[in-house]
Design an enzyme around this catalytic site. Structure first.
Site, short mmCIF file in Angstrom:
data_model
loop_
_atom_site.label_atom_id
_atom_site.label_comp_id
_atom_site.label_asym_id
_atom_site.label_seq_id
_atom_site.Cartn_x
_atom_site.Cartn_y
_atom_site.Cartn_z
N HIS A 128 0.80 -1.23 0.00
CA HIS A 128 0.00 0.00 0.00
C HIS A 128 0.83 1.28 0.00
CE1 HIS A 128 -3.40 -2.54 0.21
NE2 HIS A 128 -3.52 -2.67 1.52
N HIS A 197 -10.02 1.46 0.37
CA HIS A 197 -9.87 0.35 1.32
C HIS A 197 -10.97 0.37 2.39
CE1 HIS A 197 -7.80 -2.75 3.53
NE2 HIS A 197 -6.79 -2.74 2.71
N GLU A 332 -11.45 -4.15 -2.93
CA GLU A 332 -10.53 -3.13 -3.44
C GLU A 332 -10.37 -3.33 -4.94
OE1 GLU A 332 -6.95 -3.53 -0.73
OE2 GLU A 332 -8.40 -4.84 0.22
#
Ligand code: GLA
Length: 369
Positions: A128, A197, A332
């Protein structure tokens, strides 16, 4: 006469739709980061949904929708105040993650023969966007019709990524649909993979194991022990990864299956049908007790379905509830994990002069018993 009436009806319908598109938008302070930056929260309110989005991490902090009896309730996980988000570096509640959502193997990749190194923050891999990804930055924001536009300029070299990347993320509420439009441009060739997210729990509490999930995907990307795609795209047929027919999450999550064991549940990327860039259904989730239904559409080629396996009850939410294992699920929409190291996957390269657009919608409805 009839055709005039019909035309009038069409015009009226168009007007109603246009009016409905303009959800009410209000802005309020939501605290200050340790370096003194003010954080705002925007509330988007339509006849069917109330969504709150804050500038820290361009995060969804709340979505309220009606159950089948018309009772409004919270359907996302998160915290009641900014402090909770600032103290939590690993859950990514509601955030826009980037510059590269999901993992890059060993935190390295090459562009035009040049090797780049990005921070390692997850079992020897980069997750991420690294240690200070887009989820931990206060975005610039302004209200737009029915929503809010967030902007972030990530400098050349930020977290090791090449090129100054400008990202705009527009959230807008259209009746019962929350739409997210992303646009990205750079001044040097880079890689980018933005997603949202948000953790959903359509029952408003408990685990999501009873939620029924449909994923219109014939293939998925299995992973190594450190959750990096192996590169294969096997069929879901005959596996616990076959969600082509709606199946509860709990039905097979504890099956004796190597991929489920590696991830402690579902934490995989499904290959969506249809082309990259084309709007397609990514998922449908139905919660039988409340009757709530969430439908996700996207232009992205994949969706990471994560069943909240790393939640462990040590973090406490908006109403003081413990965020227990499997207490929420994420969908996602994304390019596949570790694409920079897999030339056969749809490319995440972004070149100067290009603007990449991406769109995802979360639509809320209900289903009778
Ligand atoms: C993504 C990843 C998971 C996990 C969560 C955050 O869904 O794929 O492995 O890191 O984010 O905890």
């Amino acid at each position: 006469m009839r055709s005039v009436l019909n035309r009038t009806r069409v015009i009226l319908l168009t007007m109603t739709t246009a009016l409905a598109a303009h959800a009410a938008v209000t802005k309020a302070p939501f605290g200050t980061t340790p370096d003194g930056t003010a954080v705002d929260v925007y509330t988007l309110k339509s006849d069917a949904v109330e969504a709150k989005i804050m500038t820290y991490g361009a995060r969804v902090v709340s979505i309220k929708t009606a159950d089948r009896d018309g009772k409004m309730g919270e359907v996302t996980l998160g915290y009641s105040a900014l402090d909770g988000y600032l103290a939590d570096a690993t859950t990514y509640f509601g955030a826009v993650v980037g510059r590269y959502g999901n993992r890059i193997a060993l935190g390295t990749f090459k562009i035009d023969g040049h090797e780049y190194r990005v921070p390692i923050n997850n079992s020897g891999q980069s997750l991420h966007g690294g240690t200070k990804g887009f989820d931990k930055i206060v975005w610039q924001a302004h209200a737009i019709a029915g929503g809010v536009e967030m902007t972030l300029v990530s400098k050349d070299g930020d977290m090791g990524y090449p090129g100054t990347l400008t990202a705009h993320v527009r959230y807008s509420l259209h009746h019962n649909a929350l739409r997210i439009d992303y646009s990205m441009s750079t001044d040097k060739t880079t890689v980018v993979n933005l997603t949202n997210h948000t953790y959903f729990n359509l029952a408003g509490g408990g685990t999501v194991l009873g939620h029924e999930v449909t994923l219109p995907a014939d293939h998925y990307t299995p992973v190594s022990k450190v959750l990096i795609p192996t590169g294969e795209l096997p069929s879901v047929e005959g596996t616990p990864f076959d969600f082509r027919k709606g199946t509860t999450i709990g039905a097979r999550i504890h099956d004796n299956n190597e991929q489920l064991e590696i991830a402690g549940g579902y934490d995989h990327n499904w290959v969506l049908r249809g082309h990259n860039g084309e709007v397609k259904t990514a998922a449908r989730v139905y919660e039988p007790n409340s009757g709530r239904v969430l439908t996700v559409t996207t232009t992205e080629p994949g969706v990471q379905f994560y069943s909240g396996n790393f939640l462990d009850g040590t973090k406490f939410g908006k109403a003081g509830e413990g965020h227990e294992k499997n207490g929420g699920l994420c969908l996602e929409t994304q390019h596949y994990p570790d694409s920079p190291n897999h030339p056969s996957f749809p490319t995440t390269l972004l070149k100067p002069g290009e603007t990449r657009h991406s769109m995802t919608t979360f639509t809320f409805s209900t289903h009778a018993k």
